[in-house]
Design a protein around this motif. Sequence first.
Motif, PDB file in Angstrom:
ATOM      1  N   GLN A   1      20.741  -8.397  23.774  1.00  0.00           N
ATOM      2  CA  GLN A   1      20.798  -7.209  22.931  1.00  0.00           C
ATOM      3  C   GLN A   1      19.450  -6.911  22.301  1.00  0.00           C
ATOM      4  O   GLN A   1      18.652  -7.803  22.052  1.00  0.00           O
ATOM      5  CB  GLN A   1      21.870  -7.349  21.862  1.00  0.00           C
ATOM      6  N   SER A   2      19.212  -5.621  22.077  1.00  0.00           N
ATOM      7  CA  SER A   2      18.007  -5.197  21.388  1.00  0.00           C
ATOM      8  C   SER A   2      18.315  -3.910  20.656  1.00  0.00           C
ATOM      9  O   SER A   2      19.202  -3.157  21.046  1.00  0.00           O
ATOM     10  CB  SER A   2      16.842  -4.997  22.363  1.00  0.00           C
ATOM     11  N   GLY A   3      17.612  -3.681  19.580  1.00  0.00           N
ATOM     12  CA  GLY A   3      17.781  -2.465  18.809  1.00  0.00           C
ATOM     13  C   GLY A   3      17.049  -2.574  17.492  1.00  0.00           C
ATOM     14  O   GLY A   3      16.691  -3.676  17.059  1.00  0.00           O
ATOM     15  N   PRO A   4      16.819  -1.456  16.846  1.00  0.00           N
ATOM     16  CA  PRO A   4      16.025  -1.445  15.620  1.00  0.00           C
ATOM     17  C   PRO A   4      16.754  -2.078  14.437  1.00  0.00           C
ATOM     18  O   PRO A   4      17.982  -2.168  14.412  1.00  0.00           O
ATOM     19  CB  PRO A   4      15.781   0.041  15.371  1.00  0.00           C
ATOM     20  N   ILE A   5      15.960  -2.491  13.474  1.00  0.00           N
ATOM     21  CA  ILE A   5      16.458  -2.938  12.178  1.00  0.00           C
ATOM     22  C   ILE A   5      15.938  -1.955  11.147  1.00  0.00           C
ATOM     23  O   ILE A   5      14.734  -1.661  11.112  1.00  0.00           O
ATOM     24  CB  ILE A   5      15.985  -4.364  11.842  1.00  0.00           C
ATOM     25  N   VAL A   6      16.851  -1.431  10.307  1.00  0.00           N
ATOM     26  CA  VAL A   6      16.486  -0.507   9.232  1.00  0.00           C
ATOM     27  C   VAL A   6      16.926  -1.116   7.920  1.00  0.00           C
ATOM     28  O   VAL A   6      18.098  -1.465   7.747  1.00  0.00           O
ATOM     29  CB  VAL A   6      17.139   0.878   9.431  1.00  0.00           C
ATOM     30  N   ILE A   7      15.981  -1.253   6.997  1.00  0.00           N
ATOM     31  CA  ILE A   7      16.258  -1.783   5.667  1.00  0.00           C
ATOM     32  C   ILE A   7      15.905  -0.688   4.674  1.00  0.00           C
ATOM     33  O   ILE A   7      14.741  -0.306   4.557  1.00  0.00           O
ATOM     34  CB  ILE A   7      15.446  -3.067   5.403  1.00  0.00           C
ATOM     35  N   ASP A   8      16.927  -0.177   3.971  1.00  0.00           N
ATOM     36  CA  ASP A   8      16.712   0.902   3.012  1.00  0.00           C
ATOM     37  C   ASP A   8      16.051   0.388   1.733  1.00  0.00           C
ATOM     38  O   ASP A   8      15.904  -0.823   1.528  1.00  0.00           O
ATOM     39  CB  ASP A   8      18.046   1.587   2.680  1.00  0.00           C
ATOM     40  N   SER A   9      15.698   1.290   0.851  1.00  0.00           N
ATOM     41  CA  SER A   9      14.995   0.962  -0.391  1.00  0.00           C
ATOM     42  C   SER A   9      15.844   0.106  -1.331  1.00  0.00           C
ATOM     43  O   SER A   9      17.067   0.203  -1.343  1.00  0.00           O
ATOM     44  CB  SER A   9      14.585   2.246  -1.109  1.00  0.00           C
ATOM     45  N   GLY A  10      15.148  -0.731  -2.095  1.00  0.00           N
ATOM     46  CA  GLY A  10      15.793  -1.522  -3.135  1.00  0.00           C
ATOM     47  C   GLY A  10      16.521  -2.753  -2.657  1.00  0.00           C
ATOM     48  O   GLY A  10      17.192  -3.426  -3.442  1.00  0.00           O
ATOM     49  N   VAL A  11      16.395  -3.109  -1.391  1.00  0.00           N
ATOM     50  CA  VAL A  11      17.116  -4.261  -0.832  1.00  0.00           C
ATOM     51  C   VAL A  11      16.413  -5.558  -1.226  1.00  0.00           C
ATOM     52  O   VAL A  11      15.186  -5.632  -1.253  1.00  0.00           O
ATOM     53  CB  VAL A  11      17.218  -4.129   0.700  1.00  0.00           C
ATOM     54  N   ARG A  65      12.046  -0.758  10.324  1.00  0.00           N
ATOM     55  CA  ARG A  65      11.657   0.198   9.279  1.00  0.00           C
ATOM     56  C   ARG A  65      12.174  -0.326   7.945  1.00  0.00           C
ATOM     57  O   ARG A  65      13.365  -0.604   7.794  1.00  0.00           O
ATOM     58  CB  ARG A  65      12.222   1.578   9.573  1.00  0.00           C
ATOM     59  N   ILE A  66      11.255  -0.455   6.978  1.00  0.00           N
ATOM     60  CA  ILE A  66      11.590  -1.008   5.671  1.00  0.00           C
ATOM     61  C   ILE A  66      11.211   0.017   4.606  1.00  0.00           C
ATOM     62  O   ILE A  66      10.075   0.479   4.558  1.00  0.00           O
ATOM     63  CB  ILE A  66      10.846  -2.338   5.433  1.00  0.00           C
ATOM     64  N   GLY A  67      12.181   0.351   3.738  1.00  0.00           N
ATOM     65  CA  GLY A  67      11.965   1.321   2.668  1.00  0.00           C
ATOM     66  C   GLY A  67      11.156   0.749   1.516  1.00  0.00           C
ATOM     67  O   GLY A  67      10.581  -0.343   1.605  1.00  0.00           O
ATOM     68  N   ASP A  68      11.144   1.463   0.396  1.00  0.00           N
ATOM     69  CA  ASP A  68      10.384   1.061  -0.786  1.00  0.00           C
ATOM     70  C   ASP A  68      11.125  -0.010  -1.595  1.00  0.00           C
ATOM     71  O   ASP A  68      12.358  -0.110  -1.541  1.00  0.00           O
ATOM     72  CB  ASP A  68      10.156   2.276  -1.697  1.00  0.00           C
ATOM     73  N   ASN A  69      10.356  -0.783  -2.370  1.00  0.00           N
ATOM     74  CA  ASN A  69      10.901  -1.739  -3.340  1.00  0.00           C
ATOM     75  C   ASN A  69      11.830  -2.765  -2.698  1.00  0.00           C
ATOM     76  O   ASN A  69      12.929  -3.028  -3.189  1.00  0.00           O
ATOM     77  CB  ASN A  69      11.619  -1.002  -4.477  1.00  0.00           C
ATOM     78  N   VAL A  70      11.371  -3.363  -1.600  1.00  0.00           N
ATOM     79  CA  VAL A  70      12.163  -4.360  -0.870  1.00  0.00           C
ATOM     80  C   VAL A  70      11.520  -5.730  -1.047  1.00  0.00           C
ATOM     81  O   VAL A  70      10.302  -5.862  -1.014  1.00  0.00           O
ATOM     82  CB  VAL A  70      12.254  -3.990   0.627  1.00  0.00           C
ATOM     83  N   GLU A  71      12.369  -6.751  -1.242  1.00  0.00           N
ATOM     84  CA  GLU A  71      11.916  -8.138  -1.327  1.00  0.00           C
ATOM     85  C   GLU A  71      12.501  -8.915  -0.162  1.00  0.00           C
ATOM     86  O   GLU A  71      13.703  -8.840   0.094  1.00  0.00           O
ATOM     87  CB  GLU A  71      12.377  -8.777  -2.634  1.00  0.00           C
TER      88      GLU A  71
END
Length: 158
Positions: A105-115, A85-91
Amino acid sequence: MIITKQLKVDQRLLEQNQRLLRHLNTSCLNDRQIKQLLNEIFGYQIDNSNQFLLPFYSDYGRNIKLGKNISVSCNVTMADKAGIRIGDNVEIGSSTSLLTVDGNQSGPIVIDSGVKIGGNVIILPNVHIGTDAVISAGSIITHDIPARENISYVYEER
């Protein structure tokens, strides 16, 4: 202790995704055609503000959720069987890998906005990157990154 859960993957969708990715990465396509193929790969209509430079790689595609105004450079891999899951304004810089499954191992990756993520970065499973964090090129991310943190090279939790 690493907990591994069985990931359910629809083999038919996996095969379809691979066909679509081959077409995406080997054909001469205009912007509209690229967006249409990405919509089919992800299973929903991505925002028009998102930009992908080809080639782009994924193993499943249907577990990638994108915000708005996302810039994905060339040679990016999103292995999304456990969810991305990737938020807004990510490069995301070139040759970066987001790996939700790695060995045992397995599991989700979450990238918040502005990253902002530099090139040749590897992000491993079960990682959450906080708002406005900056990850320098060549970093290997194994643990959560707090908001507004600047990370270089390998980040080990203390």
